[in-house]
Design a protein around this motif. Structure first.
Motif, short mmCIF file in Angstrom:
data_model
loop_
_atom_site.label_atom_id
_atom_site.label_comp_id
_atom_site.label_asym_id
_atom_site.label_seq_id
_atom_site.Cartn_x
_atom_site.Cartn_y
_atom_site.Cartn_z
N LEU A 186 0.87 -1.18 0.00
CA LEU A 186 0.00 0.00 0.00
C LEU A 186 0.90 1.22 0.00
O LEU A 186 2.06 1.15 0.40
CB LEU A 186 -0.89 0.01 1.25
N PHE A 187 0.38 2.35 -0.47
CA PHE A 187 1.18 3.58 -0.42
C PHE A 187 1.18 4.08 1.02
O PHE A 187 0.12 4.44 1.55
CB PHE A 187 0.60 4.64 -1.36
N PRO A 188 2.36 4.12 1.67
CA PRO A 188 2.40 4.42 3.11
C PRO A 188 1.98 5.84 3.45
O PRO A 188 1.49 6.10 4.55
CB PRO A 188 3.87 4.18 3.49
N HIS A 189 2.16 6.76 2.50
CA HIS A 189 1.88 8.17 2.79
C HIS A 189 0.45 8.55 2.44
O HIS A 189 0.05 9.70 2.60
CB HIS A 189 2.86 9.05 2.01
N LEU A 190 -0.35 7.58 1.96
CA LEU A 190 -1.75 7.86 1.62
C LEU A 190 -2.67 7.15 2.61
O LEU A 190 -2.34 6.08 3.12
CB LEU A 190 -2.07 7.35 0.21
N THR A 191 -3.82 7.76 2.87
CA THR A 191 -4.79 7.11 3.75
C THR A 191 -5.35 5.88 3.04
O THR A 191 -5.15 5.68 1.84
CB THR A 191 -5.98 8.03 4.07
N ILE A 192 -6.06 5.07 3.83
CA ILE A 192 -6.67 3.87 3.25
C ILE A 192 -7.63 4.28 2.11
O ILE A 192 -7.61 3.68 1.03
CB ILE A 192 -7.41 3.07 4.35
N THR A 193 -8.43 5.30 2.36
CA THR A 193 -9.36 5.75 1.30
C THR A 193 -8.59 6.17 0.05
O THR A 193 -8.95 5.80 -1.06
CB THR A 193 -10.21 6.94 1.80
N GLN A 194 -7.52 6.95 0.25
CA GLN A 194 -6.73 7.39 -0.91
C GLN A 194 -6.10 6.20 -1.64
O GLN A 194 -6.05 6.16 -2.86
CB GLN A 194 -5.65 8.38 -0.48
N ASN A 195 -5.63 5.22 -0.86
CA ASN A 195 -5.08 4.01 -1.47
C ASN A 195 -6.13 3.31 -2.34
O ASN A 195 -5.81 2.76 -3.39
CB ASN A 195 -4.60 3.03 -0.39
N LEU A 196 -7.36 3.36 -1.88
CA LEU A 196 -8.43 2.65 -2.59
C LEU A 196 -8.96 3.40 -3.81
O LEU A 196 -9.61 2.81 -4.66
CB LEU A 196 -9.60 2.38 -1.63
N LYS A 244 -7.40 6.09 8.28
CA LYS A 244 -6.07 5.79 8.83
C LYS A 244 -5.03 5.64 7.72
O LYS A 244 -5.37 5.52 6.54
CB LYS A 244 -6.14 4.52 9.66
N PHE A 245 -3.78 5.57 8.13
CA PHE A 245 -2.68 5.30 7.20
C PHE A 245 -2.30 3.82 7.34
O PHE A 245 -2.51 3.22 8.40
CB PHE A 245 -1.49 6.20 7.50
N PRO A 246 -1.73 3.23 6.29
CA PRO A 246 -1.40 1.81 6.33
C PRO A 246 -0.62 1.40 7.57
O PRO A 246 -0.91 0.37 8.18
CB PRO A 246 -0.58 1.60 5.05
N GLY A 247 0.35 2.23 7.99
CA GLY A 247 1.18 1.90 9.14
C GLY A 247 0.40 1.76 10.44
O GLY A 247 0.91 1.21 11.41
N GLN A 248 -0.82 2.27 10.45
CA GLN A 248 -1.64 2.18 11.67
C GLN A 248 -2.49 0.91 11.70
O GLN A 248 -3.24 0.68 12.64
CB GLN A 248 -2.56 3.41 11.76
N LEU A 249 -2.37 0.11 10.65
CA LEU A 249 -3.15 -1.13 10.56
C LEU A 249 -2.25 -2.34 10.76
O LEU A 249 -1.05 -2.28 10.50
CB LEU A 249 -3.80 -1.24 9.17
N SER A 250 -2.85 -3.43 11.20
CA SER A 250 -2.08 -4.68 11.32
C SER A 250 -1.78 -5.24 9.93
O SER A 250 -2.39 -4.81 8.94
CB SER A 250 -2.90 -5.71 12.11
#
Ligand code: ADP
Ligand code: MG
Length: 240
Positions: free
Chosen positions: A88-98, A132-138
């Motif tokens: 996933l792009f680490p600097h983008l939120t989950i929504t932005q990644n999607l 959230k950002f990817p780094g905040q997820l498991s």
């Protein structure tokens, strides 16, 4: 949907794939397994030409991926791919990644892309994580986002390369559950995985590779019942 014919590939003078022939029909789920270094990742990457090959043909939905006239970016946008590492792009939120690829590649409006993305996020059980950002997820959550992101492009088939092998054991099932659901909904899938529980549950066929060759390619029940090759028998006895 995916047709691989007499595929051979070399890295320099090292032959990594030798005369591989197989196919995946629409709606079929094919599991690819085999020892480390046997060429599984290379085979699956040839399907959307992430790896070029020297001999043979690969077609996806009738389009030859090795044909210089083929619009590869367009083809790749229709073939969902999920790797071991979530990417996933680490600097983008989950929504932005999607939503990014939906807008950039498919030309969807932000609103349309967000509706689609958030719907898929809900489907993989992560609606609350959208901001959230990817780094905040498991790891397991990130991998489910990666699957949702691939699905947001309305893929005609999905390729998985050991999507659970980098995950802690307690997260493996949450990812496999999403994959099982996808399989049961009729998605065409080619999955490199050693999760034989998954294979038993949803695979139509199992391909076993060894040293760059497809050694077995048979119905699931035949594979688990009595693999023909000694190599596959040994492999199964070690992982089951
Ligand atoms: P698997 O996914 O089954 O573990 P791979 O397809 O990753 O196998 O690799 C098959 C073989 O090709 C291995 O011996 C590996 O070392 C080699 N290989 C993979 N990628 C490259 C590369 N870029 N250059 C040279 N050799 C490679
Ligand atoms: Mg691999």
């Amino acid at each position: 949907m995916i047709d691989i014919k007499n595929l051979s590939k070399w890295y320099g003078s090292f032959q990594v794939l030798t005369d591989c022939t197989t196919s995946v029909k629409k709606g079929e789920v094919v599991v690819v397994c085999g020892p480390s270094g046997s060429g599984k990742s290379t085979l699956i990457k040839c399907v959307n030409m992430l790896e070029p090959f020297q001999q043979g043909t690969v077609t996806v939905d009738g389009i030859s991926v090795g044909d210089p006239k083929t619009n590869l970016p367009k083809l790749r946008s229709r073939v969902g791919m999920v790797f071991q590492h979530f990417e996933l792009f680490p600097h983008l939120t989950i929504t932005q990644n999607l939503t990014l690829a939906q807008m950039k590649v498919l030309g969807r409006s932000r609103e349309e892309a967000e509706t689609k993305g958030l719907g898929l996020l809900e489907r993989v059980g992560l609606k609350a994580q959208a901001k959230k950002f990817p780094g905040q997820l498991s790891g397991g959550q990130q991998q489910r986002v990666a699957i949702a992101r691939a699905l947001s492009m309305d893929p005609i088939c999905m390729l998985f390369d050991e999507p659970t092998s980098a995950l802690d054991p307690e997260m493996i099932n949450e990812v496999l559950d999403v994959m099982v659901e996808l399989a049961q909904e009729g998605m065409t899938m080619m999955c490199v995985t050693h999760e034989m529980g998954f294979a038993r549950k949803v695979a139509d066929r199992v391909i076993f590779m060894d040293q760059g060759k497809i050694v077995e390619d048979c119905k699931k029940d035949d594979f688990f019942g009595s693999p023909r090759s000694d190599r596959a028998q040994l492999f199964l006895s070690k992982i089951l």
